[in-house]
Design a protein around this motif. Structure first.
Motif, PDB file in Angstrom:
ATOM      1  N   ASP A  64       0.830  -1.204   0.000  1.00 31.00           N
ATOM      2  CA  ASP A  64       0.000   0.000   0.000  1.00 31.00           C
ATOM      3  C   ASP A  64       0.865   1.255   0.000  1.00 31.00           C
ATOM      4  N   ARG A  65       1.884   1.273   0.841  1.00 27.71           N
ATOM      5  CA  ARG A  65       2.732   2.462   0.946  1.00 27.71           C
ATOM      6  C   ARG A  65       3.579   2.638  -0.312  1.00 27.71           C
ATOM      7  N   LEU A  66       4.002   1.541  -0.924  1.00 26.11           N
ATOM      8  CA  LEU A  66       4.745   1.638  -2.174  1.00 26.11           C
ATOM      9  C   LEU A  66       3.838   2.115  -3.305  1.00 26.11           C
ATOM     10  N   ALA A  67       2.590   1.673  -3.317  1.00 25.38           N
ATOM     11  CA  ALA A  67       1.624   2.141  -4.324  1.00 25.38           C
ATOM     12  C   ALA A  67       1.380   3.643  -4.171  1.00 25.38           C
ATOM     13  N   ARG A  68       1.363   4.141  -2.943  1.00 22.46           N
ATOM     14  CA  ARG A  68       1.220   5.590  -2.725  1.00 22.46           C
ATOM     15  C   ARG A  68       2.393   6.345  -3.332  1.00 22.46           C
ATOM     16  N   THR A  69       3.585   5.799  -3.158  1.00 18.82           N
ATOM     17  CA  THR A  69       4.763   6.442  -3.723  1.00 18.82           C
ATOM     18  C   THR A  69       4.699   6.422  -5.244  1.00 18.82           C
ATOM     19  N   ALA A  70       4.270   5.304  -5.817  1.00 16.73           N
ATOM     20  CA  ALA A  70       4.140   5.217  -7.275  1.00 16.73           C
ATOM     21  C   ALA A  70       3.117   6.228  -7.782  1.00 16.73           C
ATOM     22  N   ALA A  71       2.021   6.404  -7.055  1.00 17.68           N
ATOM     23  CA  ALA A  71       1.011   7.400  -7.447  1.00 17.68           C
ATOM     24  C   ALA A  71       1.595   8.808  -7.382  1.00 17.68           C
ATOM     25  N   LYS A  72       2.388   9.081  -6.360  1.00 17.63           N
ATOM     26  CA  LYS A  72       3.037  10.386  -6.237  1.00 17.63           C
ATOM     27  C   LYS A  72       4.007  10.595  -7.393  1.00 17.63           C
ATOM     28  N   ALA A  73       4.728   9.553  -7.768  1.00 18.91           N
ATOM     29  CA  ALA A  73       5.669   9.652  -8.887  1.00 18.91           C
ATOM     30  C   ALA A  73       4.937   9.949 -10.193  1.00 18.91           C
ATOM     31  N   ARG A  74       3.768   9.358 -10.388  1.00 18.83           N
ATOM     32  CA  ARG A  74       2.995   9.631 -11.605  1.00 18.83           C
ATOM     33  C   ARG A  74       2.561  11.094 -11.672  1.00 18.83           C
ATOM     34  N   GLU A  75       2.432  11.745 -10.513  1.00 19.91           N
ATOM     35  CA  GLU A  75       2.053  13.162 -10.483  1.00 19.91           C
ATOM     36  C   GLU A  75       3.174  14.080 -10.962  1.00 19.91           C
ATOM     37  N   LEU A  76       4.387  13.557 -11.075  1.00 17.97           N
ATOM     38  CA  LEU A  76       5.506  14.381 -11.534  1.00 17.97           C
ATOM     39  C   LEU A  76       5.234  15.002 -12.897  1.00 17.97           C
ATOM     40  N   SER A  77       4.537  14.279 -13.771  1.00 20.23           N
ATOM     41  CA  SER A  77       4.290  14.810 -15.118  1.00 20.23           C
ATOM     42  C   SER A  77       3.522  16.130 -15.066  1.00 20.23           C
ATOM     43  N   GLY A  78       2.721  16.339 -14.052  1.00 21.15           N
ATOM     44  CA  GLY A  78       1.993  17.602 -13.901  1.00 21.15           C
ATOM     45  C   GLY A  78       2.845  18.722 -13.324  1.00 21.15           C
ATOM     46  N   LEU A  79       4.068  18.386 -12.906  1.00 19.27           N
ATOM     47  CA  LEU A  79       4.959  19.390 -12.315  1.00 19.27           C
ATOM     48  C   LEU A  79       6.049  19.849 -13.267  1.00 19.27           C
ATOM     49  N   VAL A  80       6.053  19.318 -14.487  1.00 19.42           N
ATOM     50  CA  VAL A  80       7.077  19.701 -15.455  1.00 19.42           C
ATOM     51  C   VAL A  80       7.036  21.207 -15.663  1.00 19.42           C
ATOM     52  N   GLY A  81       8.202  21.837 -15.504  1.00 24.26           N
ATOM     53  CA  GLY A  81       8.316  23.284 -15.687  1.00 24.26           C
ATOM     54  C   GLY A  81       7.910  24.100 -14.475  1.00 24.26           C
ATOM     55  N   ARG A  82       7.484  23.447 -13.412  1.00 26.34           N
ATOM     56  CA  ARG A  82       7.055  24.145 -12.197  1.00 26.34           C
ATOM     57  C   ARG A  82       7.990  23.815 -11.049  1.00 26.34           C
ATOM     58  N   ASN A  83       8.041  24.671 -10.060  1.00 29.34           N
ATOM     59  CA  ASN A  83       8.927  24.506  -8.906  1.00 29.34           C
ATOM     60  C   ASN A  83      10.355  24.306  -9.409  1.00 29.34           C
ATOM     61  N   THR A  84      11.187  23.660  -8.610  1.00 28.16           N
ATOM     62  CA  THR A  84      12.511  23.284  -9.109  1.00 28.16           C
ATOM     63  C   THR A  84      12.511  21.779  -9.311  1.00 28.16           C
ATOM     64  N   VAL A  85      13.400  21.313 -10.153  1.00 23.95           N
ATOM     65  CA  VAL A  85      13.509  19.881 -10.389  1.00 23.95           C
ATOM     66  C   VAL A  85      13.861  19.179  -9.074  1.00 23.95           C
ATOM     67  N   GLU A  86      14.738  19.811  -8.289  1.00 17.43           N
ATOM     68  CA  GLU A  86      15.123  19.224  -7.004  1.00 17.43           C
ATOM     69  C   GLU A  86      13.914  19.039  -6.095  1.00 17.43           C
ATOM     70  N   GLU A  87      13.069  20.064  -6.018  1.00 18.20           N
ATOM     71  CA  GLU A  87      11.873  19.966  -5.168  1.00 18.20           C
ATOM     72  C   GLU A  87      10.947  18.855  -5.660  1.00 18.20           C
ATOM     73  N   ASN A  88      10.756  18.807  -6.967  1.00 11.43           N
ATOM     74  CA  ASN A  88       9.836  17.821  -7.525  1.00 11.43           C
ATOM     75  C   ASN A  88      10.320  16.397  -7.291  1.00 11.43           C
ATOM     76  N   LEU A  89      11.610  16.149  -7.536  1.00  8.36           N
ATOM     77  CA  LEU A  89      12.146  14.810  -7.278  1.00  8.36           C
ATOM     78  C   LEU A  89      12.127  14.499  -5.783  1.00  8.36           C
ATOM     79  N   GLY A  90      12.372  15.515  -4.979  1.00  8.91           N
ATOM     80  CA  GLY A  90      12.342  15.328  -3.530  1.00  8.91           C
ATOM     81  C   GLY A  90      10.983  14.874  -3.038  1.00  8.91           C
ATOM     82  N   THR A  91       9.915  15.401  -3.625  1.00  8.07           N
ATOM     83  CA  THR A  91       8.581  15.013  -3.164  1.00  8.07           C
ATOM     84  C   THR A  91       8.357  13.519  -3.324  1.00  8.07           C
ATOM     85  N   VAL A  92       8.890  12.954  -4.401  1.00  5.82           N
ATOM     86  CA  VAL A  92       8.717  11.513  -4.623  1.00  5.82           C
ATOM     87  C   VAL A  92       9.573  10.723  -3.640  1.00  5.82           C
ATOM     88  N   ALA A  93      10.829  11.098  -3.532  1.00  4.67           N
ATOM     89  CA  ALA A  93      11.723  10.375  -2.621  1.00  4.67           C
ATOM     90  C   ALA A  93      11.228  10.469  -1.184  1.00  4.67           C
TER      91      ALA A  93
END
Length: 194
Positions: A64-93
Motif C-alpha cells: 500500500d505504501r509503495l503504491a502511494r509512492t508510485a502514485a506520487k511519482a505519476r504526479e511528476l508529469s503535472g509538475l514539469v516546468g514548475r517549482n525546481t527539479v530538485e523539489e519535484n524529485l524530492g517530493t517523490v523520494a
C-alpha cells in the motif's frame, strides 16, 4: 474502543496507520496483531478478520505504501516546468521516507514470509520501484526537453540513482536513525546542477 459488532470505517488504513506508529515508536519487533489493534483502538480480532495473518498484513501495508509512492511519482508529469527539479524529485523520494518508511523497510526485513508475499505481489504487477523509476524517467525526459536539467543527464541513469538511493537509505535506516532527507537532497542537487 469501537463496540463489538459495529462497523469500523476504513479498517485497512486505520490498522496500517496504527502499525506505522507501533513500529516507528517501538521498532519492528514490537509489531503484533494485538499491538496494532490496541494502537488502533479497535477489537482484537479485527486484523485477522481482514487479513489471513500478520505476514499478509505486513505485506499489504508495504504494498500500500509503495503504491502511494508510485502514485506520487505519476504526479511528476503535472509538475514539469514548475517549482525546481530538485523539489519535484524530492517530493517523490520523501514519500518513501514518510509514513514510517525506514521502520516499514526494517519490518519487511524481519518477516521473511511477509517479504515473500511482497515480492510475489510485485512480480504479479503491483506498482513498485520499477513504476516509480519509470515515472521519474518520463519526468526527467520532459524537464530535459525544457532545458531545466543538463543535456548530459541521462534520465534512465538519474531515475535509477534516485530510486536506488532512496531504497538504500530506507533499507539501512532504522527507527530513531538520522533523517535521510538531507542525503537525498544532496544527491538530487548534484545530479541536476548544470
Amino acid at each position: 474502543m469501537a463496540p463489538r459488532g459495529v462497523a469500523t470505517p476504513d479498517v485497512r488504513e486505520r490498522l496500517f496507520t496504527a502499525a506505522e506508529r507501533v513500529v516507528g515508536r517501538d521498532g519492528p519487533g514490537a509489531l503484533t496483531s494485538r499491538a496494532v489493534t490496541t494502537e488502533a483502538g479497535c477489537a482484537k480480532g479485527l486484523l485477522h478478520a481482514h487479513f489471513a495473518g500478520l505476514d499478509e498484513f505486513v505485506a499489504e501495508l508495504c504494498l500500500d505504501r509503495l503504491a502511494r509512492t508510485a502514485a506520487k511519482a505519476r504526479e511528476l508529469s503535472g509538475l514539469v516546468g514548475r517549482n525546481t527539479v530538485e523539489e519535484n524529485l524530492g517530493t517523490v523520494a520523501f514519500v518513501m521516507f514518510d509514513s514510517g518508511g525506514p521502520a516499514l523497510a526494517s519490518l519487511a526485513m524481519v518477516r521473511p514470509a511477509a517479504a515473500q508475499r511482497f515480492r510475489e505481489a510485485l512480480a504479479a504487477g503491483a506498482p513498485g520501484f520499477t513504476a516509480i523509476e519509470g515515472a521519474v524517467v518520463r519526468y526527467l525526459d520532459e524537464e530535459r526537453e525544457l532545458g531545466r536539467i543538463p543535456q548530459r543527464l541521462h534520465p534512465h541513469t538519474a531515475a535509477l540513482a534516485v530510486v536506488g538511493a532512496a531504497h538504500h537509505l530506507l533499507m539501512t535506516a532504522w527507527p530513531g536513525s538520522p533523517d535521510p532527507r538531507s542525503r537525498m537532497e544532496r544527491l538530487v542537487a548534484e545530479m541536476v546542477k548544470g
